[in-house]
Design an enzyme around this catalytic site. Structure first.
Site, PDB file in Angstrom:
ATOM      1  N   LYS A  27       1.031  -1.142   0.126  1.00 42.40           N
ATOM      2  CA  LYS A  27      -0.085  -0.004   0.060  1.00 42.40           C
ATOM      3  C   LYS A  27       0.775   1.291   0.129  1.00 42.40           C
ATOM      4  O   LYS A  27       0.849   2.141  -0.654  1.00 42.40           O
ATOM      5  CB  LYS A  27      -0.963  -0.072   1.239  1.00 42.40           C
ATOM      6  CG  LYS A  27      -1.750   1.187   1.234  1.00 42.40           C
ATOM      7  CD  LYS A  27      -3.133   0.757   1.896  1.00 42.40           C
ATOM      8  CE  LYS A  27      -2.870   0.740   3.549  1.00 42.40           C
ATOM      9  NZ  LYS A  27      -3.756   1.984   4.076  1.00 42.40           N
ATOM     10  N   SER A  28       1.854   1.134   0.990  1.00 47.31           N
ATOM     11  CA  SER A  28       2.675   2.299   0.815  1.00 47.31           C
ATOM     12  C   SER A  28       3.461   2.793  -0.319  1.00 47.31           C
ATOM     13  O   SER A  28       3.515   3.811  -0.900  1.00 47.31           O
ATOM     14  CB  SER A  28       3.872   2.310   1.977  1.00 47.31           C
ATOM     15  OG  SER A  28       3.271   2.318   3.379  1.00 47.31           O
ATOM     16  N   ARG A  32       2.853   5.980  -3.179  1.00 44.37           N
ATOM     17  CA  ARG A  32       3.927   6.763  -3.436  1.00 44.37           C
ATOM     18  C   ARG A  32       4.006   6.673  -5.266  1.00 44.37           C
ATOM     19  O   ARG A  32       4.518   7.705  -5.895  1.00 44.37           O
ATOM     20  CB  ARG A  32       4.973   6.250  -3.057  1.00 44.37           C
ATOM     21  CG  ARG A  32       5.240   6.782  -1.448  1.00 44.37           C
ATOM     22  CD  ARG A  32       6.186   5.916  -0.701  1.00 44.37           C
ATOM     23  NE  ARG A  32       6.339   6.449   0.767  1.00 44.37           N
ATOM     24  CZ  ARG A  32       5.408   6.366   1.794  1.00 44.37           C
ATOM     25  NH1 ARG A  32       4.305   5.647   1.545  1.00 44.37           N
ATOM     26  NH2 ARG A  32       5.656   6.743   2.688  1.00 44.37           N
ATOM     27  N   GLY A  97      -4.646   8.317   5.587  1.00 40.66           N
ATOM     28  CA  GLY A  97      -3.760   9.088   6.282  1.00 40.66           C
ATOM     29  C   GLY A  97      -2.647   9.296   5.377  1.00 40.66           C
ATOM     30  O   GLY A  97      -2.035  10.422   5.022  1.00 40.66           O
ATOM     31  N   GLN A 172       4.758   9.198   7.263  1.00 45.53           N
ATOM     32  CA  GLN A 172       3.872  10.098   6.460  1.00 45.53           C
ATOM     33  C   GLN A 172       4.126  11.465   6.686  1.00 45.53           C
ATOM     34  O   GLN A 172       4.260  12.281   5.745  1.00 45.53           O
ATOM     35  CB  GLN A 172       2.446   9.890   7.058  1.00 45.53           C
ATOM     36  CG  GLN A 172       1.773   8.682   6.595  1.00 45.53           C
ATOM     37  CD  GLN A 172       0.520   8.288   7.144  1.00 45.53           C
ATOM     38  OE1 GLN A 172      -0.059   9.206   8.025  1.00 45.53           O
ATOM     39  NE2 GLN A 172      -0.051   7.194   7.084  1.00 45.53           N
ATOM     40  N   ASP A 319       1.756  -0.881  12.279  1.00 49.51           N
ATOM     41  CA  ASP A 319       0.603  -1.517  11.444  1.00 49.51           C
ATOM     42  C   ASP A 319       0.378  -2.965  11.648  1.00 49.51           C
ATOM     43  O   ASP A 319      -0.884  -3.639  11.410  1.00 49.51           O
ATOM     44  CB  ASP A 319       0.886  -1.546   9.992  1.00 49.51           C
ATOM     45  CG  ASP A 319       0.858  -0.022   9.292  1.00 49.51           C
ATOM     46  OD1 ASP A 319       0.223   0.921  10.166  1.00 49.51           O
ATOM     47  OD2 ASP A 319       1.282   0.189   8.338  1.00 49.51           O
ATOM     48  N   LYS A 346      -4.327   5.893  14.541  1.00 49.06           N
ATOM     49  CA  LYS A 346      -4.457   5.085  13.427  1.00 49.06           C
ATOM     50  C   LYS A 346      -5.873   5.088  12.901  1.00 49.06           C
ATOM     51  O   LYS A 346      -6.745   5.940  13.342  1.00 49.06           O
ATOM     52  CB  LYS A 346      -3.891   3.696  13.529  1.00 49.06           C
ATOM     53  CG  LYS A 346      -2.372   3.811  13.738  1.00 49.06           C
ATOM     54  CD  LYS A 346      -1.799   4.393  12.665  1.00 49.06           C
ATOM     55  CE  LYS A 346      -0.177   4.682  12.823  1.00 49.06           C
ATOM     56  NZ  LYS A 346       0.325   5.182  11.633  1.00 49.06           N
ATOM     57  N   ARG A 350      -6.402   2.166  18.089  1.00 48.84           N
ATOM     58  CA  ARG A 350      -5.829   0.692  17.943  1.00 48.84           C
ATOM     59  C   ARG A 350      -5.877   0.149  19.480  1.00 48.84           C
ATOM     60  O   ARG A 350      -5.797  -0.762  19.577  1.00 48.84           O
ATOM     61  CB  ARG A 350      -4.841   0.563  17.318  1.00 48.84           C
ATOM     62  CG  ARG A 350      -5.477   0.545  15.470  1.00 48.84           C
ATOM     63  CD  ARG A 350      -4.277  -0.141  14.803  1.00 48.84           C
ATOM     64  NE  ARG A 350      -4.878   0.154  13.236  1.00 48.84           N
ATOM     65  CZ  ARG A 350      -4.259   0.260  12.285  1.00 48.84           C
ATOM     66  NH1 ARG A 350      -2.945   0.311  12.072  1.00 48.84           N
ATOM     67  NH2 ARG A 350      -4.842   0.421  11.083  1.00 48.84           N
ATOM     68  N   ARG A 391      -7.057  -3.211   9.675  1.00 47.07           N
ATOM     69  CA  ARG A 391      -6.389  -4.268  10.297  1.00 47.07           C
ATOM     70  C   ARG A 391      -7.170  -4.741  11.630  1.00 47.07           C
ATOM     71  O   ARG A 391      -6.692  -5.994  11.935  1.00 47.07           O
ATOM     72  CB  ARG A 391      -5.161  -3.558  10.633  1.00 47.07           C
ATOM     73  CG  ARG A 391      -4.399  -2.870   9.461  1.00 47.07           C
ATOM     74  CD  ARG A 391      -2.925  -2.596   9.759  1.00 47.07           C
ATOM     75  NE  ARG A 391      -2.454  -1.675   8.814  1.00 47.07           N
ATOM     76  CZ  ARG A 391      -1.996  -2.234   7.313  1.00 47.07           C
ATOM     77  NH1 ARG A 391      -2.115  -3.464   6.919  1.00 47.07           N
ATOM     78  NH2 ARG A 391      -1.625  -1.259   6.496  1.00 47.07           N
TER      79      ARG A 391
HETATM   80  C1  S3P Z   1       2.638   4.717   6.137  1.00 42.47           C
HETATM   81  C2  S3P Z   1       3.202   5.053   7.177  1.00 42.47           C
HETATM   82  C3  S3P Z   1       2.787   4.542   8.517  1.00 42.47           C
HETATM   83  C4  S3P Z   1       1.720   3.573   8.487  1.00 42.47           C
HETATM   84  C5  S3P Z   1       0.872   3.842   7.570  1.00 42.47           C
HETATM   85  C6  S3P Z   1       1.520   3.923   6.116  1.00 42.47           C
HETATM   86  C7  S3P Z   1       3.342   5.374   4.899  1.00 42.47           C
HETATM   87  O1  S3P Z   1       1.962   5.689   9.349  1.00 42.47           O
HETATM   88  O2  S3P Z   1       1.073   3.340   9.856  1.00 42.47           O
HETATM   89  O3  S3P Z   1      -0.225   2.856   7.358  1.00 42.47           O
HETATM   90  O4  S3P Z   1       2.858   4.822   3.750  1.00 42.47           O
HETATM   91  O5  S3P Z   1       3.778   6.232   4.840  1.00 42.47           O
HETATM   92  P1  S3P Z   1       2.824   6.735  10.117  1.00 42.47           P
HETATM   93  O6  S3P Z   1       3.989   7.285   9.083  1.00 42.47           O
HETATM   94  O7  S3P Z   1       1.971   8.038  10.361  1.00 42.47           O
HETATM   95  O8  S3P Z   1       3.299   6.181  11.378  1.00 42.47           O
END
Ligand code: S3P
Length: 427
Positions: A27-28, A32, A97, A172, A319, A346, A350, A391
């Site tokens: 996903k991350s 991007r 987020g 993030q 996560d 989150k 959580r 999750r």
């Molecule tokens: C993510 C960073 C994490 C993670 C989220 C995805 C990202 O959050 O919990 O599911 O893709 O950069 P944080 O950076 O706010 O901890």
């Protein structure tokens, strides 16, 4: 009232041996890909893009900003516009987020008015962690709750360079600031106490940007002088999604699972290391390196798990803690999670959603402001509310294979892992 989808899971204690080559793409990295392709002047080619609500929203926003997107299943070509354009509607990040925070950093330096919003959960998550440092370098960002809550209204413009030591270890926040730094008027510096997931640094460097982690711990970000190279990438599987099946293999006697072609980035596989510490057998087989190490992770049942203390490297586990908590509930002895206050902001709080679920399953727990204690032993069938958090829903679905479970509001799983139940059914 929203339509809620519920599910009943019947227990199945027979062992399974599964080779999983269809775990959801990361996903991350998918988010991007959608965003960083906008920093090039050539078409980016992405294979195995995550076709889930969160990342499709990011792709949709790229198109609202002027990109042309051709998609054939998970194969996506993104043709960036010459210049990012003001969208004629709000940019909907859904539940993500990552979408909202990274786009805030990307758009803060782009001429135009941009309004970022999302679902009812995202609209209650804190945005000042990105909005405040961005404001301090000249960004104009407003929102509800004194500029902390979405919808966020961004009037993009010129940005100053910065030297910012972040009070939170968050990829993030870091990524938003790096994206803003690329449009700064001079070199910028960013620092965090624990290196959070570093896909942004790896991918942008691979595209030709100068984003370097110096030996003194500061990330040095040079403003872009020219468009970046296009992305050419196959998105690896998501270790956080694979982890649900890793937990399952480690609690059902005689079982094993191989999660194929997953990122082995050290900032992403800490939960597997902790499961290994609890007693599961885990092997890592690196096969290639595309922006980051990629390979297979094999997890095998290795006897009853033991309790564990989790108080360090929290950003690398954030996560996976809900799924790891299911392993804790079935382990011998007590487990404790500390220094994990971030869990409270989150997709749901959580700490309370994990503990409410475990308590309903008959597990004794103690809640702390920054974590919790789980008295391991057994899990009983219960009725669980996902709190709209994918999750939480998937963690208790895994527990359902062990003891049966009724889970309310499972639609959220589509935000990250739409084929989760297909894989679960195959067991
Ligand atoms: C993510 C960073 C994490 C993670 C989220 C995805 C990202 O959050 O919990 O599911 O893709 O950069 P944080 O950076 O706010 O901890």
């Amino acid at each position: 009232m929203e339509n809620m989808k519920n599910i009943t899971i019947e227990p199945k204690s027979k062992s399974f041996n599964l080779i999983c080559d269809d775990i959801a793409p990361d996903k991350s990295i998918s988010h991007r890909c959608a965003m960083f392709s906008l920093l090039s002047d050539k078409p980016s080619k992405i294979k195995n893009f995550l076709l889930a609500e969160d990342t499709l929203n990011s792709l949709n926003i790229a198109s609202q900003l002027g990109a042309t997107i051709k998609r054939d299943g998970g194969d996506v070509e993104i043709v960036p516009p010459k210049e990012l354009q003001e969208a004629d509607d709000i940019l909907d990040c859904g539940n993500a987020g990552t979408g909202m925070r990274l786009y805030s950093g990307l758009l803060a330096g782009v001429d135009g008015l941009f309004i970022l919003s999302g679902d009812k959960y995202l609209r209650h998550r804190p945005m000042s962690r990105v909005a405040n440092p961005l404001r301090s370098i000249g960004a104009s960002i407003d929102g509800r709750d004194n500029g902390n809550l979405a919808p966020l209204v961004i009037r993009g413009g010129e940005l100053k360079s910065f030297k910012y030591h972040s009070p939170i270890d968050s990829a993030q926040v870091k990524s938003a600031l790096i994206l803003a730094g690329l449009r700064g008027d001079a070199t910028s510096y960013y620092r965090e106490d624990l290196l959070s997931r570093d896909h942004t640094e790896r991918m942008l460097s691979g595209m030709g940007a100068s984003v370097e982690l110096n030996s003194d711990g500061w990330i040095e970000i040079a403003p872009l002088k020219a468009p970046l190279k296009a992305l050419d990438i196959r998105v690896p599987a998501d270790p956080s999604s694979g982890f649900f099946f890793a937990v399952l293999a480690s609690i059902i006697e005689g079982s094993s699972v191989t999660i194929s072609n997953v990122t082995l980035n050290p900032t992403r596989i800490e939960a597997y290391k902790r499961l290994e510490q609890m007693g599961a057998k885990i092997e890592y087989i690196q096969k290639e390196n595309i922006y980051e190490p990629i390979g297979d992770i094999r997890v095998s049942y290795n006897g009853k798990l033991k309790g564990i203390e989790v108080s360090s490297n929290i950003a690398w586990l954030i996560d996976e803690l809900p799924a790891l908590s299911i392993a804790m509930a079935l382990a011998d002895g007590e487990s404790v999670v500390k220094n994990a206050k971030e869990l409270r902001v989150k997709e749901s709080d959580r700490i309370s959603s994990v503990l409410d679920g475990l308590n309903a399953c008959g597990v004794e727990t103690i809640e702390y402001e920054d974590g919790y204690r789980v008295i391991g032993g057994d899990l009983k069938r219960a009725s669980i509310n996902s709190c709209g958090d994918h999750r939480i829903a998937m963690s208790f679905a895994i527990a359902g294979i062990y003891c049966g479970m009724d889970i309310e509001d499972i639609e959220c799983i589509d935000t990250s892992f739409p084929n989760f139940f297909e894989i679960l059914d195959s067991i």
